[in-house]
Design a protein around this motif. Sequence first.
Motif, PDB file in Angstrom:
ATOM      1  N   VAL A 243       7.067 -12.269 -16.945  1.00 25.05           N
ATOM      2  CA  VAL A 243       5.922 -11.379 -16.768  1.00 25.05           C
ATOM      3  C   VAL A 243       4.949 -11.963 -15.749  1.00 25.05           C
ATOM      4  CG1 VAL A 243       3.926 -10.372 -17.945  1.00 25.05           C
ATOM      5  CG2 VAL A 243       6.163 -10.362 -19.048  1.00 25.05           C
ATOM      6  N   HIS A 244       4.757 -13.272 -15.803  1.00 27.68           N
ATOM      7  CA  HIS A 244       3.880 -13.918 -14.813  1.00 27.68           C
ATOM      8  C   HIS A 244       4.442 -13.740 -13.405  1.00 27.68           C
ATOM      9  CE1 HIS A 244       1.015 -16.782 -13.161  1.00 27.68           C
ATOM     10  NE2 HIS A 244       2.023 -17.413 -12.573  1.00 27.68           N
ATOM     11  N   LEU A 245       5.762 -13.861 -13.258  1.00 31.45           N
ATOM     12  CA  LEU A 245       6.399 -13.646 -11.954  1.00 31.45           C
ATOM     13  C   LEU A 245       6.147 -12.224 -11.462  1.00 31.45           C
ATOM     14  CD1 LEU A 245       8.426 -14.344  -9.652  1.00 31.45           C
ATOM     15  CD2 LEU A 245      10.254 -13.632 -11.214  1.00 31.45           C
ATOM     16  N   ALA A 246       6.328 -11.241 -12.343  1.00 29.80           N
ATOM     17  CA  ALA A 246       6.087  -9.848 -11.953  1.00 29.80           C
ATOM     18  C   ALA A 246       4.630  -9.632 -11.566  1.00 29.80           C
ATOM     19  CB  ALA A 246       6.479  -8.916 -13.103  1.00 29.80           C
ATOM     20  N   GLY A 247       3.708 -10.278 -12.294  1.00 31.53           N
ATOM     21  CA  GLY A 247       2.293 -10.154 -11.956  1.00 31.53           C
ATOM     22  C   GLY A 247       1.964 -10.747 -10.606  1.00 31.53           C
ATOM     23  N   GLU A 248       2.576 -11.880 -10.290  1.00 28.08           N
ATOM     24  CA  GLU A 248       2.333 -12.498  -8.985  1.00 28.08           C
ATOM     25  C   GLU A 248       2.838 -11.618  -7.848  1.00 28.08           C
ATOM     26  OE1 GLU A 248       0.746 -15.295  -7.830  1.00 28.08           O
ATOM     27  OE2 GLU A 248      -0.111 -15.157  -9.832  1.00 28.08           O
ATOM     28  N   ILE A 249       4.000 -10.990  -8.043  1.00 27.02           N
ATOM     29  CA  ILE A 249       4.515 -10.072  -7.016  1.00 27.02           C
ATOM     30  C   ILE A 249       3.575  -8.895  -6.862  1.00 27.02           C
ATOM     31  CG2 ILE A 249       6.402  -8.479  -6.492  1.00 27.02           C
ATOM     32  CD1 ILE A 249       8.282 -10.473  -7.863  1.00 27.02           C
ATOM     33  N   LEU A 250       3.039  -8.393  -7.965  1.00 25.00           N
ATOM     34  CA  LEU A 250       2.110  -7.266  -7.902  1.00 25.00           C
ATOM     35  C   LEU A 250       0.830  -7.647  -7.173  1.00 25.00           C
ATOM     36  CD1 LEU A 250       1.723  -4.326  -8.823  1.00 25.00           C
ATOM     37  CD2 LEU A 250       0.739  -5.197 -10.940  1.00 25.00           C
ATOM     38  N   LEU A 251       0.338  -8.849  -7.396  1.00 26.58           N
ATOM     39  CA  LEU A 251      -0.893  -9.280  -6.729  1.00 26.58           C
ATOM     40  C   LEU A 251      -0.662  -9.581  -5.252  1.00 26.58           C
ATOM     41  CD1 LEU A 251      -2.275 -11.631  -9.524  1.00 26.58           C
ATOM     42  CD2 LEU A 251      -3.398  -9.549  -8.684  1.00 26.58           C
ATOM     43  N   THR A 252       0.480 -10.228  -4.958  1.00 26.43           N
ATOM     44  CA  THR A 252       0.737 -10.678  -3.583  1.00 26.43           C
ATOM     45  C   THR A 252       1.395  -9.616  -2.730  1.00 26.43           C
ATOM     46  OG1 THR A 252       0.997 -12.927  -4.435  1.00 26.43           O
ATOM     47  CG2 THR A 252       1.835 -12.485  -2.216  1.00 26.43           C
ATOM     48  N   PRO A 601       2.906  -2.805  -5.508  1.00 26.68           N
ATOM     49  CA  PRO A 601       3.701  -4.034  -5.466  1.00 26.68           C
ATOM     50  C   PRO A 601       4.326  -4.295  -4.099  1.00 26.68           C
ATOM     51  CG  PRO A 601       4.828  -2.342  -6.749  1.00 26.68           C
ATOM     52  CD  PRO A 601       3.468  -1.827  -6.461  1.00 26.68           C
ATOM     53  N   HIS A 602       4.396  -3.275  -3.253  1.00 27.00           N
ATOM     54  CA  HIS A 602       4.884  -3.483  -1.895  1.00 27.00           C
ATOM     55  C   HIS A 602       3.811  -4.161  -1.033  1.00 27.00           C
ATOM     56  CE1 HIS A 602       6.857  -2.798   1.937  1.00 27.00           C
ATOM     57  NE2 HIS A 602       5.771  -2.166   2.372  1.00 27.00           N
ATOM     58  N   ARG A 603       2.605  -3.616  -1.077  1.00 30.23           N
ATOM     59  CA  ARG A 603       1.513  -4.184  -0.276  1.00 30.23           C
ATOM     60  C   ARG A 603       0.861  -5.392  -0.953  1.00 30.23           C
ATOM     61  NH1 ARG A 603      -0.913  -0.389   3.388  1.00 30.23           N
ATOM     62  NH2 ARG A 603       0.074   1.657   3.344  1.00 30.23           N
ATOM     63  N   GLY A 604       0.688  -5.315  -2.283  1.00 32.57           N
ATOM     64  CA  GLY A 604      -0.025  -6.339  -3.027  1.00 32.57           C
ATOM     65  C   GLY A 604      -1.433  -5.887  -3.360  1.00 32.57           C
ATOM     66  N   LEU A 605      -1.883  -6.117  -4.587  1.00 32.00           N
ATOM     67  CA  LEU A 605      -3.240  -5.725  -4.975  1.00 32.00           C
ATOM     68  C   LEU A 605      -4.291  -6.425  -4.122  1.00 32.00           C
ATOM     69  CD1 LEU A 605      -2.948  -5.680  -8.884  1.00 32.00           C
ATOM     70  CD2 LEU A 605      -3.687  -3.763  -7.444  1.00 32.00           C
ATOM     71  N   ARG A 606      -3.976  -7.635  -3.663  1.00 35.26           N
ATOM     72  CA  ARG A 606      -4.945  -8.384  -2.854  1.00 35.26           C
ATOM     73  C   ARG A 606      -5.002  -7.898  -1.418  1.00 35.26           C
ATOM     74  NH1 ARG A 606      -2.352 -13.629  -5.347  1.00 35.26           N
ATOM     75  NH2 ARG A 606      -3.629 -13.931  -7.219  1.00 35.26           N
ATOM     76  N   MET A 607      -4.031  -7.055  -1.030  1.00 33.61           N
ATOM     77  CA  MET A 607      -3.933  -6.655   0.373  1.00 33.61           C
ATOM     78  C   MET A 607      -4.084  -5.154   0.570  1.00 33.61           C
ATOM     79  SD  MET A 607      -3.451  -9.596   1.735  1.00 33.61           S
ATOM     80  CE  MET A 607      -2.912 -11.243   1.269  1.00 33.61           C
ATOM     81  N   LEU A 608      -4.604  -4.443  -0.422  1.00 36.46           N
ATOM     82  CA  LEU A 608      -4.724  -2.991  -0.291  1.00 36.46           C
ATOM     83  C   LEU A 608      -5.797  -2.633   0.740  1.00 36.46           C
ATOM     84  CD1 LEU A 608      -4.514  -1.837  -4.025  1.00 36.46           C
ATOM     85  CD2 LEU A 608      -2.723  -1.728  -2.280  1.00 36.46           C
ATOM     86  N   PRO A 609      -5.569  -1.621   1.576  1.00 36.80           N
ATOM     87  CA  PRO A 609      -6.582  -1.208   2.561  1.00 36.80           C
ATOM     88  C   PRO A 609      -7.771  -0.546   1.877  1.00 36.80           C
ATOM     89  CG  PRO A 609      -4.743   0.313   2.575  1.00 36.80           C
ATOM     90  CD  PRO A 609      -4.350  -0.813   1.660  1.00 36.80           C
ATOM     91  N   PRO A 610      -8.940  -0.493   2.530  1.00 34.42           N
ATOM     92  CA  PRO A 610     -10.130   0.127   1.923  1.00 34.42           C
ATOM     93  C   PRO A 610      -9.936   1.601   1.581  1.00 34.42           C
ATOM     94  CG  PRO A 610     -10.722  -1.201   3.838  1.00 34.42           C
ATOM     95  CD  PRO A 610      -9.239  -1.121   3.828  1.00 34.42           C
ATOM     96  N   THR A 611      -9.022   2.273   2.276  1.00 37.31           N
ATOM     97  CA  THR A 611      -8.815   3.706   2.032  1.00 37.31           C
ATOM     98  C   THR A 611      -8.002   3.996   0.772  1.00 37.31           C
ATOM     99  OG1 THR A 611      -6.840   3.650   3.433  1.00 37.31           O
ATOM    100  CG2 THR A 611      -8.941   4.203   4.498  1.00 37.31           C
ATOM    101  N   PHE A 612      -7.442   2.958   0.155  1.00 40.24           N
ATOM    102  CA  PHE A 612      -6.549   3.189  -0.982  1.00 40.24           C
ATOM    103  C   PHE A 612      -7.296   3.785  -2.174  1.00 40.24           C
ATOM    104  CE2 PHE A 612      -3.639   2.119  -4.450  1.00 40.24           C
ATOM    105  CZ  PHE A 612      -2.422   2.485  -3.882  1.00 40.24           C
TER     106      PHE A 612
END
Length: 668
Positions: A243-252, A601-612
Amino acid sequence: MRADLLALTQESLAALTNRGLVKRATREVEQAPPAISEDPDGTVRGTYPDGPETALPQGGLEKGSCTCGATGICRHIVGLVIAYQSGNETTEDVTRWSPGVFTDEQLEARIGARQLNAARRAHRAGYVARVHRPSAADPAPRVELGSATVRFLVPGDLGFVHTDAVAGVRDDVIALAVWAFQAADAKAADAKAADTEDAKVAAEAADTEAAKGANADGQDVQVDVGGPATADTGTDASLDAAVHLAGEILLTGATHVGPGLAATVAEVRQRLDRAGLRWPLLAVGDLEEQLAAYGQRATSYSHERLAGLVAELHARHRAVTNRCHALPAAPGAGLRARILGTREAAETPMRRARLDGLGCRLRTVGDETQVEIYFAHADSATVLVLRRPYREGGRVAGATAAQLAGGTVVTESAVRSASRTVRLATSRVAKTTVTPSQGVWTALPDALVVRDLRELAAHLDGLPPRVVRPRVEAELVRVVEVAEVRSVHYSPGAQRLDAVVAAPAGGVATITATHTAAAPGALDAIAAALRGPVRAVAGIVGRTRGVITVEPLGFAVGDDAVVVPDLAPAGGFRVDGGPVLDEDPLRHAVGAASALLAEVPHRGLRMLPPTFAGRLRDAEQTLLRVGLRRAAASVGALREGLGPDPDDATVRLWVDAYVRLLVTAELQ
């Protein structure tokens, strides 16, 4: 008198050997039966007129010996059993016995200490089994496990047990099956103790043949076996790591995952494998393939597929920690076994097996066309899937895809996985034969054949969400018996063919098929099959807006023909032109919102554009307009939770929203 030999039926002998050997032995015994004698220790001996001498002591056919020189169980041993039965009769009622009477000492004597210890490890982890009690129609009790089906052919004798697995390879399943019967017997005893006197009197008054032959303890029951002694359903560190691995992929995000993650994924897979968590292990394996596909810029990579795997790992973790309300709380092993899988081996070699082809499906995965061939395995009442790259004219085990999908396969080289995929291993010793099928699918076990579509609807309604169900391939493939084709309609804009059919015992379903480039002749073949006479359709069943749907894989037509639509050549059926039909607004709203969240999970929660955030607001409003308030609220909560530094709380909000959308899509 050898009660074990008298209890063997023709079907039992065929299961322990093969049908051809039984037929040959029967003919020879009818022409020249052996002279039979019996030793004081119970050994049965036979002397054939042409010379061979056969001895069959207690403990099973494998204990037999013959002077004919053949290896294994020869026709003379089988003939000795048949000849012995012809001179003796038994009146024993075999419908009332239970394999739960066997002790661990008897099991150890049968399978050995090493296999028994392996079974005990699986028992400590817990597993789910389906127990089928004996009946007049099927006197052999059986147990369906994750990777094998075990049948007890002779009452009170472990020497006559038949399993899917090759003898000596997975004999631990015999112990698992016995313990499953013990759990079912205990459950039945508790239920019987709770019966009222009035119910007992009513049962005695029902003096019918059906009542006499019925087992009061129930013919078919699913039980949870073993597991932790307490009701603690907490997970272990291996699942937490996944689950931690999946969370890291979602964030990154997959676009920013570096090569260093590969070592982490490999470590997580090893930990899950050691812990025996089969379904999370398969999910992490698929996750690894998706990340590798993106790194190679392969067309097999999919935003939606990656998002579904991330959500699945979180959903399974939530379900076993009782934070998921989609499933009833269940203590101990039962919940873990259903959600996380059991300690079943990844693959189990099968002994001689008969597989009935139910058709196939062609689909394009990236730049490659794959064929999925579906087989009914009657002995275990399951459907297995053979998946291969498709090349027209290509062969598997010496046969083409068309021959396998529309034929009957008898093989000694099948290997079955825990997820119900099957492969036909290449071997110079093991043999595989393929003969054309006559499509007698309605003779398959009742678990695979639908005669009342209303019962199927009730079964589908009771299923938990797909995201937490066992990762079993072809779990919803069924044979639907067709009594009548009521209508056939083609939508040119959607390039879809729909046909309404009725089942003989009640209910209707819609056979629906959409044109694909991988199978250009499928709609032609389906339209021709529906013109009849059609006896049955094999396909993937589901529900859409309350209507039973069948995605067809094959048809049984006429008296003895099988039609496999996806392998049919293209004909004159027009599938292009016409206006594009308006999409269902509910389906459109859910699909658009799901596609938007799959970008995370493709872009990453940390990398979402402002328009999202604005796009999330639009999806939220669309869901509200079609009346999906809870789905809209979950998307809105994610929008409000987005910030410059997303954390585990943001991950939970995304999982909440995406899982709700997945479940909503299933219910449409």
